[in-house]
Design an enzyme around this catalytic site. Structure first.
Site, PDB file in Angstrom:
ATOM      1  N   SER A 235     -33.823  10.312  16.843  1.00  0.00           N
ATOM      2  CA  SER A 235     -32.604  10.620  17.576  1.00  0.00           C
ATOM      3  C   SER A 235     -31.411  10.625  16.622  1.00  0.00           C
ATOM      4  CB  SER A 235     -32.442   9.623  18.728  1.00  0.00           C
ATOM      5  OG  SER A 235     -31.466  10.058  19.636  1.00  0.00           O
ATOM      6  N   ASP A 454     -37.418  17.811  25.345  1.00  0.00           N
ATOM      7  CA  ASP A 454     -36.507  16.706  25.002  1.00  0.00           C
ATOM      8  C   ASP A 454     -35.165  16.907  25.703  1.00  0.00           C
ATOM      9  OD1 ASP A 454     -34.647  14.952  23.692  1.00  0.00           O
ATOM     10  OD2 ASP A 454     -35.949  14.906  21.940  1.00  0.00           O
ATOM     11  N   HIS A 484     -38.064  12.163  24.878  1.00  0.00           N
ATOM     12  CA  HIS A 484     -37.186  12.032  23.719  1.00  0.00           C
ATOM     13  C   HIS A 484     -37.928  11.276  22.629  1.00  0.00           C
ATOM     14  CE1 HIS A 484     -33.452  11.936  21.572  1.00  0.00           C
ATOM     15  NE2 HIS A 484     -33.254  10.642  21.709  1.00  0.00           N
TER      16      HIS A 484
END
Length: 514
Positions: A235, A454, A484
């Site tokens: 991320s 995602d 994610h």
């Protein structure tokens, strides 16, 4: 409500005891308490070159302050000293907290692997011990190392307001203002947050941006004794990894970027991407439940409109507002394993007229515990984001985005449009850039993993990161799936990453995992 970059994927197992199966912001919680290193401070006179404490790091067994227990007998903590301002390497230093679990096969050890789990604002010192089981194969030949980036938790963590102020904001501020009074309160709250950061964390606030954190990573690499950096970024950790590769291409070892932040997007672009990504995930959720995605979207948007004027009651005595409800809906979309909790929460709200489940999900996301105490990840996240971006959209500019964002997502669009103005309103520190630089000519191949479903870092951003890194550097892997983060969720991706880290096997660019 900034939804950028919450940690998910393989670390979901670390928070199985939480309300939902997905890793929520509250799981980032309190880090283990690392002692201060007694070694000399970092400095070699060059702000762009590696400099680190001379002599070994002072690794000590560490325990979590809330219960006095250590993460486990193998875990040790230390602190590396780095310049507060890398442009003044002989000036004041700060401590960067580290935690390490040694490789289990010492005779086959390859070095250290540094992790950043996202946020920004996630505590690697707090998360890695809870997530380590997901990386057992990598731990056979690598020391697993987590750190709190500057401005986070034990590394001069930013604080901006107390629990009472935070609760008041969540209770009273409408994140999609409809009147002049609501808009004024929204903007004033954003300015008050920034003023609180300046009052409580003013010394570090100008220096918590991603470029500085990437320079710290090179000092950590040197302090760990590694010639090149092996790194796993998830991320926001992908933005940090891309920045490191740009600054230090010759020191890139084996690097994986999973759930990738689009390096070509400015602050409005990120909001636009997320409106698209979360709407896509919501529609996939409805399809999986055998429902028409358009009808499901309209029903959810209608629920939020009702909550704007008539919040739902909960057993705690607190009310579920529109703003808290959208946060509660966002939370389980990060992982397909969270979808059953979204079904239960929406059913309770729509059929029973109660907001308990959605409020619990929102509290988890916002870092609020059962006693009403809030964590500070949101403080760090905002400070780092605003230190990075020069953009300071006004309320009028946010209002102008509303028609487009409502078309992108009737559920999430209005919140994300207004977020562009509320997040860094009146921020006391100037931002560094419009978009981060990630070009890394000459670097070793870097695996870039994008998941088609995602929600928070949509798939398209991964391809852009691979392109930005440069030909022969960014190696694109597509994961056809939801959620994610792909490592630990997709056996195919996990196998490719393990082979890359452990054996140096670089997959073909464009490889697809189903």
């Amino acid at each position: 409500m900034r939804v950028h970059g919450r940690v998910r994927g393989a670390v979901a197992a670390a928070c199985a005891a939480l309300l939902t199966p997905v890793l929520l912001a509250g799981c980032d919680g309190g880090p283990a308490s690392p002692p201060e290193s007694k070694g000399p401070r970092a400095s070699d006179g060059s702000p762009s070159a590696a400099s680190a404490s001379s002599g070994p790091l002072d690794w000590r067994r560490c325990g979590a302050p809330e219960d006095g227990e250590a993460p486990g007998p193998a875990w040790r903590c230390a602190t590396v000293r780095v310049p507060l301002d890398h442009a003044e390497p002989d000036g004041r230093t700060i401590g960067i907290a580290l935690i390490r679990k040694p490789a289990t096969r010492k005779s086959e050890r390859l070095g250290s692997m540094l992790f950043d789990f996202g946020g920004p604002g996630g505590s690697g010192v707090g998360i890695l011990p809870r997530a380590a089981d997901a990386y057992r194969e990598l731990n056979t030949r690598y020391d697993l190392v987590g750190f709190d980036p500057r401005g986070v938790a034990a590394s001069e963590g930013v604080r901006c307001r107390d629990d009472e102020e935070q609760e008041k904001s969540y209770r009273e501020i409408d994140m999609t203002p409809d009147t002049a009074a609501e808009e004024a309160a929204f903007v004033a709250d954003g300015r008050a947050f920034g003023a609180g950061c300046a009052r409580l964390s003013g010394a570090v606030l100008p220096h918590v941006g991603t470029t500085n954190a990437a320079r710290d990573m090179d000092l950590i690499r040197a302090a760990l004794g590694d010639e090149k950096l092996s790194y796993f970024g998830i991320s926001y950790g992908t933005e940090l990894g891309g920045t490191y590769a740009h600054l230090f291409p010759e020191r890139v070892g084996r690097v994986v970027l999973d759930a990738v932040v689009d390096p070509t997007a400015d602050s409005v672009g990120h909001a636009r991407n997320q409106a698209t990504g979360f709407q896509r995930a919501l529609e996939n959720y409805f399809r999986d439940r055998g429902q028409d995605p358009g009808a499901g979207t309209r029903r959810t948007a209608a629920l939020l409109r009702r909550l704007d004027t008539d919040p739902l009651p909960t057993s705690s005595g607190r009310e579920l507002s529109e703003s808290l409800a959208v946060t509660g809906i966002v939370t389980p979309l990060y992982s397909k394993s969270g979808w059953p909790s979204l079904t239960a929460a929406l059913d309770e709200a729509e059929k029973s007229g109660r907001g308990d489940r959605l409020l619990e999900l929102a509290d988890s996301y916002n870092g609020r515990d059962a006693d009403g105490h809030y964590g500070t990840q949101n403080h760090s996240q905002r400070a780092i984001s605003c230190a990075d971006t020069r953009a300071r959209p006004t309320a009028a500019e946010a209002r102008a985005l509303l028609p487009e964002f409502r078309r992108l997502s009737p559920v999430f669009g209005p919140f994300l449009a207004w977020d562009t103005a509320g997040w860094c309103a009146g921020w006391p520190v100037e931002g560094e850039h419009d978009t981060p630089e990630a070009s890394a000519p000459g670097a070793a191949p870097i695996l870039v993993i994008g998941t088609t479903g995602d929600p928070a870092t949509p798939y398209e951003g991964a391809r852009r990161m691979a392109d930005e890194l440069g030909e022969g550097v960014g190696v694109m892997v597509t994961n056809k799936g939801e959620g994610h983060g792909a490592y630990g969720e997709s056996p195919c991706v996990t196998s490719l990453v393990d082979a890359y880290f452990l054996d140096g096997e670089v997959p073909a660019d464009g490889r697809t995992c189903s």
